[in-house]
Design a protein around this motif. Structure first.
Motif, short mmCIF file in Angstrom:
data_model
loop_
_atom_site.label_atom_id
_atom_site.label_comp_id
_atom_site.label_asym_id
_atom_site.label_seq_id
_atom_site.Cartn_x
_atom_site.Cartn_y
_atom_site.Cartn_z
N ALA A 185 -48.28 30.24 6.36
CA ALA A 185 -48.49 31.47 5.58
C ALA A 185 -47.21 31.93 4.88
O ALA A 185 -47.27 32.45 3.76
CB ALA A 185 -49.02 32.57 6.48
N THR A 186 -46.07 31.73 5.53
CA THR A 186 -44.81 32.25 4.97
C THR A 186 -43.77 31.16 4.71
O THR A 186 -42.80 31.41 4.00
CB THR A 186 -44.20 33.29 5.92
OG1 THR A 186 -43.88 32.65 7.18
CG2 THR A 186 -45.18 34.43 6.17
N ALA A 450 -55.05 34.90 10.37
CA ALA A 450 -54.17 35.62 9.44
C ALA A 450 -54.95 36.06 8.19
O ALA A 450 -54.78 37.18 7.70
CB ALA A 450 -52.99 34.74 9.06
N ARG A 451 -55.80 35.18 7.68
CA ARG A 451 -56.60 35.53 6.51
C ARG A 451 -57.56 36.67 6.83
O ARG A 451 -57.76 37.58 6.04
CB ARG A 451 -57.39 34.31 6.04
CG ARG A 451 -56.54 33.21 5.41
CD ARG A 451 -57.40 32.02 5.07
NE ARG A 451 -56.62 30.92 4.53
CZ ARG A 451 -57.10 29.70 4.31
NH1 ARG A 451 -58.37 29.43 4.61
NH2 ARG A 451 -56.33 28.75 3.81
N THR A 452 -58.18 36.61 8.01
CA THR A 452 -59.13 37.65 8.41
C THR A 452 -58.43 39.00 8.53
O THR A 452 -58.94 40.03 8.05
CB THR A 452 -59.79 37.28 9.75
OG1 THR A 452 -60.43 36.01 9.62
CG2 THR A 452 -60.82 38.31 10.15
N LEU A 453 -57.27 39.02 9.17
CA LEU A 453 -56.54 40.26 9.35
C LEU A 453 -56.06 40.83 8.02
O LEU A 453 -55.93 42.06 7.85
CB LEU A 453 -55.34 40.04 10.29
CG LEU A 453 -55.70 39.69 11.74
CD1 LEU A 453 -54.44 39.41 12.55
CD2 LEU A 453 -56.51 40.80 12.39
N ALA A 454 -55.82 39.95 7.05
CA ALA A 454 -55.38 40.41 5.73
C ALA A 454 -56.53 41.05 4.96
O ALA A 454 -56.32 41.97 4.14
CB ALA A 454 -54.80 39.25 4.94
N ILE A 455 -57.76 40.60 5.21
CA ILE A 455 -58.92 41.12 4.49
C ILE A 455 -59.46 42.39 5.14
O ILE A 455 -59.95 43.29 4.44
CB ILE A 455 -60.04 40.04 4.44
CG1 ILE A 455 -59.55 38.80 3.69
CG2 ILE A 455 -61.30 40.59 3.79
CD1 ILE A 455 -60.52 37.64 3.76
N THR A 458 -59.19 46.03 3.80
CA THR A 458 -59.75 46.29 2.46
C THR A 458 -61.26 46.40 2.45
O THR A 458 -61.84 46.85 1.46
CB THR A 458 -59.33 45.17 1.50
OG1 THR A 458 -59.91 43.93 1.93
CG2 THR A 458 -57.81 45.04 1.46
#
Length: 547
Positions: A185-186, A450-455, A458
């Motif tokens: 991710a980073t 990580a993708r789930t937590l980012a969405i 919102t």
């Protein structure tokens, strides 16, 4: 239609047949030598196949996988020692048949029903894989993929250890290993400690060979003692008559269904399916008292069920990207190195490869059946090969195969290091399966989490996390809690054996009683052949009184 033509056309190269013959020989040898598992052999061979084309490499690895499923029946029947874990249930009736002078008959029936089990499982793969992959591609986003990975690891933890705490620790250790290297991710380096070789994480092939190959080798070196059990060399007649074939029908149907179902459960292997299939066939049999005494139905049930798991394991591996067993975990690692990612996208991106995999499994099954039906008197002599010679050869090939994956000495040191770790885990009764699954699937779970937590910030929670993800996470919890509760209710001394964890206590005692009587039978080489009715047993135990 083009995918079918292209997939089959890829196998028309003569080199594919040669690689399959190599895999066939290696698979049978692996199965015939107790202590060398199919996982170890496939992991070792993976090191040598990295330079091959994907179809060529898969021809070797898949053929080893299939052939080991036939070869491991030989020591199970002739020496009462499973060649691989999948043949544990074969010893229940296979060895008693051999003691009665019917070893050849047991080997033939075992080969035939094993082939039927694998072929039935390939039909399941052909029918179920595409719908499963399509469903996963349409409905599985990041939350569902994370939940699926958690479910797969939880299943492995739940069934691979009698101590749930040890299974959980093994899974966490594997997840920790998966965090070493670059974070996708980073792009940050994690836990590399300035070591350049760790930037890309641990070499998966080296870890697998260390945990399953070197660890087993070290363990055998430390615990080796000369076996006093000699292989039974009087094989008797080979071909079953019509009456004997008819005896297999009921057991074949029942245990085949069990094997197909168990194979679809991630991480559930042929050892579990064989024991469950044997028990289910015993319950529906008209002569359940003969099970454990050399029953044709018994050996049919155990070998059909354990073999029928192959297609289900292949389905979960190729359609979902979740390894069905430890061999498939190695297969996924090899395919990733080739630039192929198993999962729903594989059926859209490389349908020809899926056809090639199915055809390789089919051809390998037929070749293995043909070799098994040849009178394998030479296999009996292989069982007399001194173990020290075998260990030397395995160690040399482990080192060469690991070095070939990266041409780096550090990879070999990694393999030896994980061999020591694997030995410690083995001595502490900590399963290696969850470690491998955590290492392989941990980065995938982390990326999707990580993708789930980012969405989530919102959108509403239930718009992001679907019922599918919630159900999978609930099943993951249950797959750990239910076995833990069941084990907690059993005495400590009853949790050590896989057979005792699946079969009833009274049934285990009944089998032990029958085998004690069978061990007293004379060697078939003396010419004295006993029938089932000639086996004198002590007074009936609790299980027999219930009948």
């Amino acid at each position: 239609m083009n995918a079918i033509v292209d997939g089959i056309g890829a196998l028309l190269d003569i080199s594919i047949l040669l690689y399959m013959l190599i895999g066939l020989l290696l698979g049978f040898l692996v199965g015939a030598f107790p202590g060398i598992t199919a996982t170890m052999a496939v992991a070792l061979a993976a090191g040598f196949t990295m330079t091959l084309e994907p179809v060529q490499g898969l021809a070797v690895l898949l053929t080893i996988y299939v052939a080991a499923n036939f070869g491991d029946r030989v020591p199970a029947i002739l020496v009462n020692t499973p060649g691989t874990p999948a043949s544990i249930a074969t010893t229940l009736d296979g060895y008693p048949m051999a003691k009665q002078g019917r070893a050849g008959l047991a080997l033939t029936i075992s080969a035939i029903v094993s082939a039927i089990g694998i072929l039935a499982s390939l039909v399941l793969f052909a029918v179920a894989a595409v719908p499963v992959a399509t469903f996963a591609r349409d409905y599985f986003k990041s939350p569902e993929l994370f939940a699926l990975v958690v479910f797969g690891i939880a299943i492995m933890i739940g069934i691979s250890s009698k101590s749930m705490l040890k299974g959980i620790l093994a899974g966490l250790f594997g997840l920790m290993l998966g965090t070493v290297g670059l974070y996708s991710a980073t792009g940050d380096r994690r836990f590399t400690f300035g070591v350049l070789e760790l930037v890309e994480g641990f070499n998966f092939i080296a870890v697998i060979i260390g945990l399953f190959g070197i660890a087993e080798l070290f363990d055998q070196l430390l615990t080796y003692h000369q076996s006093k059990v000699r292989p039974i060399s009087s094989l008797g007649r080979w071909w079953p008559n019509r009456s004997e074939l008819l005896q297999t029908r009921r057991a074949l149907a029942v245990s085949g269904g069990v094997g197909l179902g168990v194979g679809l459960v991630p991480a559930a292997g042929g050892d579990i399916a064989g024991l469950i299939g044997w028990e289910r066939a015993r319950k529906v049999s008209k002569t359940p008292e003969q099970f454990g005494k050399g029953s044709i139905e018994g050996i049919t049930a155990s070998d059909t069920a354990s073999s029928a798991t192959l297609g289900g394991s292949l389905t979960t591996t190729m359609a979902l990207g979740i390894p069905g067993d430890s061999v498939m975990a190695v297969m996924i690692g090899s395919m990733i190195i080739w630039g192929i990612t198993p999962g729903p996208s594989l059926f859209a991106d490389r349908p020809d490869l899926v056809v090639s995999i199915t055809a390789i499994m089919l051809i390998a099954t037929l070749l293995s059946l043909g070799l098994s039906l040849v009178r394998m008197r030479g296999m009996v002599k292989l069982l007399d090969v001194p173990q020290p010679y075998l260990w030397s050869g395995i160690l040399i090939f482990c080192i060469i195969g690991t070095f070939a994956t990266s041409n780096s000495l550090s990879t070999v040191l990694t393999m030896l290091g994980f061999g020591v770790i694997g030995l410690v885990l083995k001595r502490m009764s900590v399963p290696a399966g969850p470690v491998v699954l955590g290492l392989l699937l941990g980065p995938l779970a982390e990326e999707n989490l990580a993708r789930t937590l980012a969405i989530l910030p919102t959108k509403p929670f239930f718009e992001v996390v679907s019922p599918i993800a919630i159900i999978l996470l609930a099943l993951a919890v249950l797959s750990i809690v239910v076995p833990a509760v069941r084990n907690a209710r059993r005495p400590l001394d009853k949790r050590a054996s896989l057979a005792e964890s699946i079969l009833d206590d009274e049934l285990v005692a009944d089998i032990e009683q029958k085998h004690q009587a069978i061990d007293a039978l004379p060697d078939p080489r003396t010419g004295v052949v006993r029938t089932l009715d000639d086996i004198d047993l002590p007074a009936p135990g609790p299980t027999e009184k219930k009948k």
